[in-house]
Motif scaffolding. Sequence first.
Motif, mmCIF file in Angstrom:
data_model
loop_
_atom_site.group_PDB
_atom_site.id
_atom_site.type_symbol
_atom_site.label_atom_id
_atom_site.label_comp_id
_atom_site.label_asym_id
_atom_site.label_seq_id
_atom_site.Cartn_x
_atom_site.Cartn_y
_atom_site.Cartn_z
ATOM 1 N N LEU A 198 -14.806 -10.359 31.757
ATOM 2 C CA LEU A 198 -13.392 -10.690 31.953
ATOM 3 C C LEU A 198 -13.109 -12.080 31.395
ATOM 4 O O LEU A 198 -13.965 -12.964 31.434
ATOM 5 C CB LEU A 198 -13.023 -10.680 33.437
ATOM 6 C CG LEU A 198 -13.249 -9.409 34.244
ATOM 7 C CD1 LEU A 198 -12.832 -9.636 35.691
ATOM 8 C CD2 LEU A 198 -12.484 -8.248 33.661
ATOM 9 N N SER A 199 -11.901 -12.254 30.915
ATOM 10 C CA SER A 199 -11.461 -13.586 30.506
ATOM 11 C C SER A 199 -11.046 -14.379 31.728
ATOM 12 O O SER A 199 -10.730 -13.817 32.782
ATOM 13 C CB SER A 199 -10.282 -13.478 29.534
ATOM 14 O OG SER A 199 -9.139 -12.951 30.205
ATOM 15 N N ARG A 211 -8.302 -15.857 31.944
ATOM 16 C CA ARG A 211 -6.909 -15.475 32.150
ATOM 17 C C ARG A 211 -6.817 -14.243 33.049
ATOM 18 O O ARG A 211 -5.982 -14.182 33.967
ATOM 19 C CB ARG A 211 -6.239 -15.185 30.810
ATOM 20 C CG ARG A 211 -4.781 -14.784 30.910
ATOM 21 C CD ARG A 211 -4.128 -14.700 29.533
ATOM 22 N NE ARG A 211 -4.310 -13.413 28.928
ATOM 23 C CZ ARG A 211 -3.303 -12.588 28.604
ATOM 24 N NH1 ARG A 211 -2.055 -12.936 28.849
ATOM 25 N NH2 ARG A 211 -3.544 -11.437 28.029
ATOM 26 N N ALA A 212 -7.679 -13.264 32.809
ATOM 27 C CA ALA A 212 -7.672 -12.060 33.633
ATOM 28 C C ALA A 212 -8.031 -12.381 35.079
ATOM 29 O O ALA A 212 -7.394 -11.889 36.019
ATOM 30 C CB ALA A 212 -8.639 -11.024 33.061
ATOM 31 N N MET A 241 -5.170 -14.080 36.802
ATOM 32 C CA MET A 241 -4.039 -13.192 37.033
ATOM 33 C C MET A 241 -4.340 -12.182 38.141
ATOM 34 O O MET A 241 -3.495 -11.910 38.995
ATOM 35 C CB MET A 241 -3.671 -12.459 35.745
ATOM 36 C CG MET A 241 -2.426 -11.598 35.855
ATOM 37 S SD MET A 241 -1.947 -10.845 34.269
ATOM 38 C CE MET A 241 -1.506 -12.326 33.342
ATOM 39 N N ASP A 297 -9.212 -9.276 27.213
ATOM 40 C CA ASP A 297 -9.204 -9.784 28.592
ATOM 41 C C ASP A 297 -10.191 -9.048 29.482
ATOM 42 O O ASP A 297 -10.798 -9.636 30.377
ATOM 43 C CB ASP A 297 -7.802 -9.657 29.196
ATOM 44 C CG ASP A 297 -6.811 -10.610 28.562
ATOM 45 O OD1 ASP A 297 -7.057 -11.830 28.610
ATOM 46 O OD2 ASP A 297 -5.796 -10.133 28.013
ATOM 47 N N LEU A 344 -2.688 -6.687 30.409
ATOM 48 C CA LEU A 344 -3.845 -7.392 29.868
ATOM 49 C C LEU A 344 -4.511 -6.522 28.796
ATOM 50 O O LEU A 344 -4.399 -5.299 28.807
ATOM 51 C CB LEU A 344 -4.843 -7.716 30.973
ATOM 52 C CG LEU A 344 -4.399 -8.766 31.999
ATOM 53 C CD1 LEU A 344 -5.402 -8.866 33.131
ATOM 54 C CD2 LEU A 344 -4.216 -10.117 31.343
ATOM 55 N N ARG A 345 -5.199 -7.170 27.898
ATOM 56 C CA ARG A 345 -5.865 -6.442 26.814
ATOM 57 C C ARG A 345 -7.179 -5.877 27.340
ATOM 58 O O ARG A 345 -8.132 -6.620 27.598
ATOM 59 C CB ARG A 345 -6.100 -7.373 25.630
ATOM 60 C CG ARG A 345 -6.678 -6.675 24.400
ATOM 61 C CD ARG A 345 -6.795 -7.647 23.237
ATOM 62 N NE ARG A 345 -7.579 -7.070 22.149
ATOM 63 C CZ ARG A 345 -7.952 -7.756 21.056
ATOM 64 N NH1 ARG A 345 -7.589 -9.031 20.920
ATOM 65 N NH2 ARG A 345 -8.676 -7.160 20.122
ATOM 66 N N VAL A 346 -7.218 -4.571 27.502
ATOM 67 C CA VAL A 346 -8.373 -3.871 28.070
ATOM 68 C C VAL A 346 -8.970 -2.981 26.989
ATOM 69 O O VAL A 346 -8.278 -2.132 26.423
ATOM 70 C CB VAL A 346 -7.964 -3.020 29.281
ATOM 71 C CG1 VAL A 346 -9.171 -2.282 29.855
ATOM 72 C CG2 VAL A 346 -7.293 -3.888 30.348
ATOM 73 N N ALA A 388 -5.100 -4.670 35.997
ATOM 74 C CA ALA A 388 -5.210 -5.272 34.666
ATOM 75 C C ALA A 388 -4.391 -4.501 33.647
ATOM 76 O O ALA A 388 -3.653 -5.081 32.840
ATOM 77 C CB ALA A 388 -6.670 -5.338 34.243
#
Length: 233
Positions: free
Chosen positions: A142-143, A145-146, A149, A96, A170-172, A165
């Motif tokens: 960034l995605s 989705r990120a 959000m 993300d 979120l996947r960071v 995030a």
Amino acid sequence: MNEQKTIAAVVREALRVHPSCEVIVVANGCRDRTAEAAESAGARVLRYEHPLGHDAGRSAGTQAARGQVMLYLDGDMPIGAGQLRPFVTAVIGGVDVALNRYRGPVRRRQTHPVVQAKHVLNTMLRRADLLGASLTAVPHALSRRAVDMLGAECLSVPPLALAKAVTAGLRVEAVHEVPVGRLNKRRAKVDGKDPLQEVVLADHIQAVKWYLSVTDPRGLRSDLGRERKRVRR
């Protein structure tokens, strides 16, 4: 802002990153021909007569973007497409927030305050593994989705966006290293101070303040061996 000498090269490399790429340039209060140079190179340009402020262009560009992957660059820093693709590839693969793995020069007697701030924030967020990786530094991606959000407005304060995030789960990840320290141009000081440094440090303080507000005064860390109840505190 006022990057007519480099913006065309930045746009050309960005367009080579992916076949479906759109490039948006935020002409942030420019007084030169940055906008014209960007358009000639193939970018979509958002013109703002008056400066929006540091990093506010990220929010403006994000609100206008249609893509599922958002890649962020600086107009004064041409970076080859081959160095940019890993960030996009990581997001396509499920990350993300794809950060530049660049940690900054830390093996000096006096580490730069901005580098210190990045390491401290990541440690506070329980992501010491990120070292000095930060949304303050480009390139990063960034995605969608990120973005949805966090909200585009949040991106104007990059350390705050990173804190949110991580806290949101979120996947960071720090996915690839681009040595941007060598590419950053030196900026003039004002009254002996670096105004950009002051802004970045204030952004990190804002991120820390937010994190403590949504966790607790110690950032979810223990009180060590203190027995406050015994002294009625």
